[in-house]
Design an enzyme around this catalytic site. Structure first.
Site, short mmCIF file in Angstrom:
data_model
loop_
_atom_site.label_atom_id
_atom_site.label_comp_id
_atom_site.label_asym_id
_atom_site.label_seq_id
_atom_site.Cartn_x
_atom_site.Cartn_y
_atom_site.Cartn_z
N ASP A 23 14.30 0.51 1.62
CA ASP A 23 14.45 -1.13 1.73
C ASP A 23 15.13 -1.47 3.35
O ASP A 23 16.12 -1.09 3.76
CB ASP A 23 15.40 -1.62 0.75
N GLY A 26 11.98 -5.52 6.98
CA GLY A 26 12.14 -6.72 6.64
C GLY A 26 12.80 -7.51 7.49
O GLY A 26 12.68 -7.96 8.55
N TRP A 28 14.84 -5.61 9.49
CA TRP A 28 15.23 -5.28 10.67
C TRP A 28 14.70 -6.11 11.45
O TRP A 28 15.31 -5.95 12.53
CB TRP A 28 14.53 -3.32 10.48
N ARG A 36 7.01 -8.90 10.50
CA ARG A 36 7.62 -7.81 9.66
C ARG A 36 6.78 -6.07 9.32
O ARG A 36 7.76 -5.16 10.07
CB ARG A 36 7.64 -8.09 8.82
N HIS A 40 8.16 -2.02 9.48
CA HIS A 40 7.65 -1.14 9.17
C HIS A 40 7.33 0.64 9.40
O HIS A 40 7.08 0.72 9.31
CB HIS A 40 6.32 -1.90 8.44
N SER A 68 4.93 -0.46 -4.44
CA SER A 68 5.43 -0.82 -5.89
C SER A 68 4.04 -1.08 -6.13
O SER A 68 3.51 -2.40 -5.87
CB SER A 68 6.91 -1.60 -5.49
N GLU A 70 4.32 -4.22 -7.42
CA GLU A 70 5.29 -5.83 -6.98
C GLU A 70 4.52 -5.70 -5.82
O GLU A 70 4.21 -7.21 -5.56
CB GLU A 70 6.35 -5.45 -7.63
N ARG A 74 2.46 -8.93 -1.84
CA ARG A 74 3.47 -10.09 -0.25
C ARG A 74 2.34 -10.32 0.23
O ARG A 74 0.70 -10.31 -0.22
CB ARG A 74 3.88 -8.42 -0.02
N LEU A 134 9.66 22.62 1.32
CA LEU A 134 9.67 20.46 0.38
C LEU A 134 8.45 20.39 0.13
O LEU A 134 7.33 20.48 0.73
CB LEU A 134 10.34 19.94 2.05
N LEU A 198 17.91 -0.84 -8.97
CA LEU A 198 16.53 0.44 -9.48
C LEU A 198 15.40 -0.67 -8.53
O LEU A 198 13.96 0.59 -8.30
CB LEU A 198 16.45 0.38 -10.60
C1 FPP Z 1 10.73 -2.06 2.08
O1 FPP Z 1 10.98 -3.55 3.17
C2 FPP Z 1 10.04 -1.32 2.92
C3 FPP Z 1 8.96 -1.32 1.85
C4 FPP Z 1 8.31 -2.07 0.70
C5 FPP Z 1 7.91 -0.37 2.63
C6 FPP Z 1 8.34 0.61 2.96
C7 FPP Z 1 7.08 1.79 3.84
C8 FPP Z 1 7.45 2.72 4.86
C9 FPP Z 1 8.72 2.73 4.89
C10 FPP Z 1 6.18 2.25 5.31
C11 FPP Z 1 5.34 3.76 5.12
C12 FPP Z 1 5.59 4.65 4.07
C13 FPP Z 1 4.78 6.35 4.40
C14 FPP Z 1 5.61 7.05 3.67
C15 FPP Z 1 4.49 6.34 5.62
P1 FPP Z 1 11.09 -4.72 2.90
O2 FPP Z 1 9.90 -4.94 3.87
O3 FPP Z 1 11.15 -5.17 1.44
O4 FPP Z 1 12.72 -5.36 3.44
P2 FPP Z 1 13.53 -6.93 3.77
O5 FPP Z 1 14.05 -6.76 2.46
O6 FPP Z 1 14.35 -6.58 5.10
O7 FPP Z 1 12.31 -7.66 3.43
#
Ligand code: FPP
Length: 254
Positions: A23, A26, A28, A36, A40, A68, A70, A74, A134, A198
């Site tokens: 998490d 965005g 970051w 955003r 990612h 997810s 959900e 977005r 793994l 969670l």
């Molecule tokens: C949460 O940050 C992150 C996600 C919803 C997606 C995670 C996906 C990746 C790291 C890239 C693809 C995955 C793989 C396995 C290659 P957020 O966007 O909710 O951040 P925020 O809460 O700061 O808005």
């Protein structure tokens, strides 16, 4: 594969299965005045790093919450960005993961997924099926309530056919009918970015998991932070509702 790693004071008890809620991508990016998608993309680099660290630490299963059920809510542009990154990750990294003996497993609903993404997910699983290193579990289009409902539907179909009596349904039968059927429960769940929930992740499997919530945002997650989470886990006592501390290896799926 390495044995127990050494912390500052004591050897670390390495969990067999670590699951991570990645998490903060965005936030970051926003902190750097960037869109955003930039966060990612950095997040994918942190994924590569986490896989390497997990292998070095001797973790057997690493589950990553990539998308997810959900997340479809977005903005369309962000959804396509995330799909693109996952596809790119599989296209670019599959050969390397395969040669590192990593086995890829996908959990989440497959119905309704576009053919290109479904094809890549299946190719990743198929190519790495016989690997013994793994196990990298990617939770994609995943929601724990949806997983349990799909599992219950499978069981209900068997009940309707008279193959199983309702009273014969046990926790083990539900465990066998959900996406993680042959994956042990995670001993440790890590969530980055300071949020302590969670978010519909592994609700059934997390019954006895230890949780480590860290303030750092996912793109900053590196080997040191992974090690610090394992050290925190090592300090916890796991009793599974009993009185005495239980060795971590006993906890999986029991
Ligand atoms: C949460 O940050 C992150 C996600 C919803 C997606 C995670 C996906 C990746 C790291 C890239 C693809 C995955 C793989 C396995 C290659 P957020 O966007 O909710 O951040 P925020 O809460 O700061 O808005």
């Amino acid at each position: 594969m390495s044995g127990p790693i050494m912390g500052e004071d004591a050897p670390i008890k390495t969990p067999r299965h670590v699951a991570i809620i990645m998490d903060g991508n965005g936030r970051w990016a926003a902190a750097r005045g960037m869109p955003r998608g930039f966060g990612h993309r950095k997040g994918v680099e942190a994924v590569r790093d986490a896989v390497k660290s997990a292998r070095a630490f001797g973790v057997e299963y690493l589950t990553l919450y990539a998308f997810s059920s959900e997340n479809w809510r977005r903005p369309q542009e962000e959804v396509s960005d995330l799909m693109g990154l996952l596809k790119l990750f599989i296209r670019k990294d599959l050969a390397e993961l395969h040669s590192a003996d990593v086995r890829i497993r996908i959990i989440g609903a497959r119905e309704g997924l576009k053919n290109d993404i479904l094809g890549l997910l299946e190719e990743a699983e198929e190519t790495t099926r016989n690997n013994g290193g793994l196990v990298l579990v990617i939770a994609f289009n995943y929601g724990a309530r949806d997983e349990i409902v799909r599992g219950m539907q499978k069981i209900a179909r068997r009940v309707a056919k008279g193959e199983i009596a309702p009273e014969a349904i046990t926790e083990a039968i539900l465990s066998e009918n959900i996406d993680t059927c042959d994956i042990p429960d995670p001993e440790l769940i890590i969530r980055t970015s300071g949020e302590s929930r969670l978010s519909n992740f592994l609700l059934w499997q997390a019954a006895y998991s230890e949780f480590v919530f860290i303030d750092d945002l996912w793109p900053d997650f590196d080997r040191n932070l992974f090690q610090a989470a394992l050290e925190e886990y090592s300090r916890r006592e796991r009793r599974f509702g009993g009185v005495e501390s239980v060795d971590i290896a006993v906890g999986s799926n029991s």
